[in-house]
Structures are given as C-alpha cells and as structure tokens.
Scaffold this motif. Structure first.
Motif, PDB file in Angstrom:
ATOM      1  N   ASP A 151     -41.512  39.746  57.368  1.00  0.00           N
ATOM      2  CA  ASP A 151     -40.761  39.499  56.142  1.00  0.00           C
ATOM      3  C   ASP A 151     -41.743  39.080  55.053  1.00  0.00           C
ATOM      4  OD1 ASP A 151     -39.015  38.843  54.156  1.00  0.00           O
ATOM      5  OD2 ASP A 151     -37.902  37.375  55.310  1.00  0.00           O
ATOM      6  N   VAL A 152     -41.692  39.752  53.936  1.00  0.00           N
ATOM      7  CA  VAL A 152     -42.654  39.447  52.873  1.00  0.00           C
ATOM      8  C   VAL A 152     -41.991  38.862  51.626  1.00  0.00           C
ATOM      9  CG1 VAL A 152     -44.370  41.117  53.632  1.00  0.00           C
ATOM     10  CG2 VAL A 152     -42.570  41.848  52.087  1.00  0.00           C
ATOM     11  N   ARG A 153     -40.765  38.378  51.757  1.00  0.00           N
ATOM     12  CA  ARG A 153     -40.100  37.741  50.618  1.00  0.00           C
ATOM     13  C   ARG A 153     -40.683  36.359  50.396  1.00  0.00           C
ATOM     14  NH1 ARG A 153     -34.024  37.976  52.102  1.00  0.00           N
ATOM     15  NH2 ARG A 153     -34.963  37.702  54.117  1.00  0.00           N
ATOM     16  N   ILE A 154     -41.099  36.104  49.185  1.00  0.00           N
ATOM     17  CA  ILE A 154     -41.646  34.803  48.843  1.00  0.00           C
ATOM     18  C   ILE A 154     -40.546  33.991  48.171  1.00  0.00           C
ATOM     19  CG2 ILE A 154     -43.361  33.588  47.456  1.00  0.00           C
ATOM     20  CD1 ILE A 154     -45.142  36.071  47.762  1.00  0.00           C
ATOM     21  N   PRO A 155     -40.299  32.771  48.651  1.00  0.00           N
ATOM     22  CA  PRO A 155     -39.234  31.978  48.038  1.00  0.00           C
ATOM     23  C   PRO A 155     -39.607  31.552  46.624  1.00  0.00           C
ATOM     24  CG  PRO A 155     -40.438  30.669  49.643  1.00  0.00           C
ATOM     25  CD  PRO A 155     -40.963  32.076  49.738  1.00  0.00           C
ATOM     26  N   LYS A 156     -38.591  31.391  45.788  1.00  0.00           N
ATOM     27  CA  LYS A 156     -38.808  30.880  44.437  1.00  0.00           C
ATOM     28  C   LYS A 156     -38.814  29.359  44.522  1.00  0.00           C
ATOM     29  CE  LYS A 156     -36.380  34.730  42.362  1.00  0.00           C
ATOM     30  NZ  LYS A 156     -35.166  35.161  41.686  1.00  0.00           N
ATOM     31  N   VAL A 157     -39.816  28.751  43.945  1.00  0.00           N
ATOM     32  CA  VAL A 157     -39.938  27.298  43.970  1.00  0.00           C
ATOM     33  C   VAL A 157     -39.842  26.776  42.546  1.00  0.00           C
ATOM     34  CG1 VAL A 157     -41.426  25.351  44.560  1.00  0.00           C
ATOM     35  CG2 VAL A 157     -41.378  27.379  46.037  1.00  0.00           C
ATOM     36  N   THR A 158     -38.980  25.792  42.347  1.00  0.00           N
ATOM     37  CA  THR A 158     -38.835  25.134  41.057  1.00  0.00           C
ATOM     38  C   THR A 158     -39.146  23.663  41.255  1.00  0.00           C
ATOM     39  OG1 THR A 158     -37.105  26.670  40.393  1.00  0.00           O
ATOM     40  CG2 THR A 158     -37.255  24.614  39.164  1.00  0.00           C
ATOM     41  N   VAL A 159     -40.093  23.155  40.506  1.00  0.00           N
ATOM     42  CA  VAL A 159     -40.436  21.740  40.568  1.00  0.00           C
ATOM     43  C   VAL A 159     -39.887  21.089  39.302  1.00  0.00           C
ATOM     44  CG1 VAL A 159     -42.292  20.051  40.661  1.00  0.00           C
ATOM     45  CG2 VAL A 159     -42.514  22.205  41.915  1.00  0.00           C
ATOM     46  N   ALA A 160     -38.999  20.134  39.479  1.00  0.00           N
ATOM     47  CA  ALA A 160     -38.401  19.428  38.347  1.00  0.00           C
ATOM     48  C   ALA A 160     -39.010  18.031  38.278  1.00  0.00           C
ATOM     49  CB  ALA A 160     -36.894  19.345  38.511  1.00  0.00           C
ATOM     50  N   LYS A 161     -39.712  17.767  37.202  1.00  0.00           N
ATOM     51  CA  LYS A 161     -40.353  16.455  37.061  1.00  0.00           C
ATOM     52  C   LYS A 161     -39.369  15.386  36.600  1.00  0.00           C
ATOM     53  CE  LYS A 161     -44.886  18.302  36.518  1.00  0.00           C
ATOM     54  NZ  LYS A 161     -45.975  17.706  37.191  1.00  0.00           N
ATOM     55  N   ARG A 162     -38.327  15.793  35.891  1.00  0.00           N
ATOM     56  CA  ARG A 162     -37.299  14.856  35.432  1.00  0.00           C
ATOM     57  C   ARG A 162     -35.972  15.319  36.025  1.00  0.00           C
ATOM     58  NH1 ARG A 162     -36.877  14.239  29.684  1.00  0.00           N
ATOM     59  NH2 ARG A 162     -35.973  12.224  30.194  1.00  0.00           N
ATOM     60  N   LEU A 163     -35.508  14.614  37.030  1.00  0.00           N
ATOM     61  CA  LEU A 163     -34.377  15.058  37.830  1.00  0.00           C
ATOM     62  C   LEU A 163     -33.069  15.173  37.040  1.00  0.00           C
ATOM     63  CD1 LEU A 163     -33.227  15.819  40.585  1.00  0.00           C
ATOM     64  CD2 LEU A 163     -32.865  13.380  41.000  1.00  0.00           C
ATOM     65  N   LYS A 164     -32.648  14.110  36.405  1.00  0.00           N
ATOM     66  CA  LYS A 164     -31.339  14.124  35.743  1.00  0.00           C
ATOM     67  C   LYS A 164     -31.249  15.200  34.659  1.00  0.00           C
ATOM     68  CE  LYS A 164     -27.782  11.225  33.809  1.00  0.00           C
ATOM     69  NZ  LYS A 164     -27.420   9.988  33.184  1.00  0.00           N
ATOM     70  N   PRO A 165     -32.246  15.334  33.747  1.00  0.00           N
ATOM     71  CA  PRO A 165     -32.162  16.420  32.754  1.00  0.00           C
ATOM     72  C   PRO A 165     -32.129  17.813  33.403  1.00  0.00           C
ATOM     73  CG  PRO A 165     -33.791  14.814  32.067  1.00  0.00           C
ATOM     74  CD  PRO A 165     -33.373  14.439  33.457  1.00  0.00           C
ATOM     75  N   PHE A 166     -32.871  17.983  34.489  1.00  0.00           N
ATOM     76  CA  PHE A 166     -32.849  19.281  35.174  1.00  0.00           C
ATOM     77  C   PHE A 166     -31.448  19.563  35.723  1.00  0.00           C
ATOM     78  CE2 PHE A 166     -32.970  21.662  39.151  1.00  0.00           C
ATOM     79  CZ  PHE A 166     -33.482  22.860  38.701  1.00  0.00           C
ATOM     80  N   LEU A 167     -30.869  18.587  36.396  1.00  0.00           N
ATOM     81  CA  LEU A 167     -29.544  18.792  36.988  1.00  0.00           C
ATOM     82  C   LEU A 167     -28.480  19.025  35.927  1.00  0.00           C
ATOM     83  CD1 LEU A 167     -29.567  16.145  39.861  1.00  0.00           C
ATOM     84  CD2 LEU A 167     -29.916  18.611  40.052  1.00  0.00           C
ATOM     85  N   GLU A 168     -28.573  18.311  34.813  1.00  0.00           N
ATOM     86  CA  GLU A 168     -27.555  18.429  33.771  1.00  0.00           C
ATOM     87  C   GLU A 168     -27.728  19.671  32.904  1.00  0.00           C
ATOM     88  OE1 GLU A 168     -27.938  14.705  31.711  1.00  0.00           O
ATOM     89  OE2 GLU A 168     -26.658  13.660  33.150  1.00  0.00           O
ATOM     90  N   ASP A 169     -28.965  20.094  32.665  1.00  0.00           N
ATOM     91  CA  ASP A 169     -29.227  21.148  31.682  1.00  0.00           C
ATOM     92  C   ASP A 169     -29.608  22.507  32.264  1.00  0.00           C
ATOM     93  OD1 ASP A 169     -28.794  19.140  29.814  1.00  0.00           O
ATOM     94  OD2 ASP A 169     -30.934  18.703  29.591  1.00  0.00           O
ATOM     95  N   GLU A 170     -30.168  22.548  33.455  1.00  0.00           N
ATOM     96  CA  GLU A 170     -30.719  23.807  33.959  1.00  0.00           C
ATOM     97  C   GLU A 170     -30.130  24.292  35.282  1.00  0.00           C
ATOM     98  OE1 GLU A 170     -35.049  23.978  33.752  1.00  0.00           O
ATOM     99  OE2 GLU A 170     -34.997  22.218  32.446  1.00  0.00           O
ATOM    100  N   LEU A 171     -29.626  23.382  36.086  1.00  0.00           N
ATOM    101  CA  LEU A 171     -29.195  23.734  37.438  1.00  0.00           C
ATOM    102  C   LEU A 171     -28.179  24.873  37.468  1.00  0.00           C
ATOM    103  CD1 LEU A 171     -29.224  23.086  40.506  1.00  0.00           C
ATOM    104  CD2 LEU A 171     -27.285  21.566  40.041  1.00  0.00           C
ATOM    105  N   ASP A 172     -27.090  24.757  36.719  1.00  0.00           N
ATOM    106  CA  ASP A 172     -26.038  25.776  36.763  1.00  0.00           C
ATOM    107  C   ASP A 172     -26.514  27.135  36.277  1.00  0.00           C
ATOM    108  OD1 ASP A 172     -24.224  24.049  37.862  1.00  0.00           O
ATOM    109  OD2 ASP A 172     -23.192  23.610  35.978  1.00  0.00           O
ATOM    110  N   MET A 173     -27.434  27.145  35.322  1.00  0.00           N
ATOM    111  CA  MET A 173     -27.953  28.409  34.814  1.00  0.00           C
ATOM    112  C   MET A 173     -28.850  29.082  35.863  1.00  0.00           C
ATOM    113  SD  MET A 173     -30.247  29.114  31.413  1.00  0.00           S
ATOM    114  CE  MET A 173     -31.588  28.142  32.058  1.00  0.00           C
ATOM    115  N   LEU A 174     -29.700  28.302  36.518  1.00  0.00           N
ATOM    116  CA  LEU A 174     -30.618  28.862  37.506  1.00  0.00           C
ATOM    117  C   LEU A 174     -29.938  29.160  38.843  1.00  0.00           C
ATOM    118  CD1 LEU A 174     -33.731  26.586  36.885  1.00  0.00           C
ATOM    119  CD2 LEU A 174     -33.488  28.990  36.258  1.00  0.00           C
ATOM    120  N   PHE A 175     -28.998  28.294  39.225  1.00  0.00           N
ATOM    121  CA  PHE A 175     -28.357  28.399  40.536  1.00  0.00           C
ATOM    122  C   PHE A 175     -26.839  28.229  40.375  1.00  0.00           C
ATOM    123  CE2 PHE A 175     -32.529  26.326  40.940  1.00  0.00           C
ATOM    124  CZ  PHE A 175     -33.204  27.302  41.660  1.00  0.00           C
TER     125      PHE A 175
END
Length: 129
Positions: free
Chosen positions: A4-28
């Motif tokens: 299997d040669v699929r490489i997982p997508k990795v997202t590193v969020a340095k600021r948790l709450k802003p990531f969860l509130e502003d980006e999570l639903d759009m990305l996932f």
C-alpha cells in the motif's frame, strides 16, 4: 513490503481551539469523516473507551472510501475535562489502545495502522458502517 503506497495526510495544529472552531469542519466534514480522539481513559469513567474497530462511520455513499481523522495529544493524554469535553461536543469518539501510556510518536504510528485496517475492513463490507 506493505503493498500500500497511500501516504496519510497529517495536519499539525499549534493552537487547538482556533483550529477546532475555524478549520475542522472544512477539512474534515462531520457527515463524511469519522472523528476519533485517542486518550487512555477519562478520570471517573465507568465504561471502558472503545477500540478503533468499534468506531462509527457517518452515513456515506457505499462507493466512497471510509475516512478517519484522529486527534493525538501529548504523552499522558489530553487535558481533562476541558479538552476532552471540547472534542466530544464536536463528535469525536474516544478510543484507547490499552492501559499503557505511549509516546506520541509511537501512538501516531500505531493509530495509523489501526485506522488503515478498520478503513479497509469497512470499505470491504459497507453494511458494517
């Protein structure tokens, strides 16, 4: 070796709450992606957390491949109750890999392997989702 040669997508969020509130639903999007948080076991939790094989995938087109986003925190787990409650409100399912506390780098590799396995299993039998 793995076939299997699929490489997982990795997202590193340095600021948790802003990531969860502003980006999570759009990305996932919650209606397309199973949301999982890895944590040993919550303080005072009576029922044991689920294992990766027990997670629920949101309703989806049976032809689409199942997808998972996994939140992996620091060694020793997430902050209780604040961070865990925040993830729970966003639809994350808490899983555990057992009672041993793993280093974050080891946990990530182990969780990716488990996620790959459960996604392959679910895509082979969409009636289990």
């Amino acid at each position: 070796q793995c076939g299997d040669v699929r490489i997982p997508k990795v997202t590193v969020a340095k600021r948790l709450k802003p990531f969860l509130e502003d980006e999570l639903d759009m990305l996932f999007p919650p209606d397309e992606v199973a949301r999982v948080i890895a944590h040993p076991q919550r303080v005072g939790q009576v029922d044991p957390p689920m294992r990766m094989r027990e997670i629920h995938f949101p309703g989806r087109d049976s032809k689409a491949n199942p997808s998972i986003v996994i939140a992996v925190g620091p060694e020793g787990g997430w902050e209780e109750p604040y961070e865990l409650d925040m993830f729970e409100r966003l639809g994350f399912q808490q899983i555990t890999m057992g009672t041993r506390v793993l280093r974050s780098d080891v946990a990530v590799v182990s969780l990716l392997s488990l996620a790959h396995d459960v996604c392959n299993e679910k895509s082979a039998d969409p009636s289990e989702i």
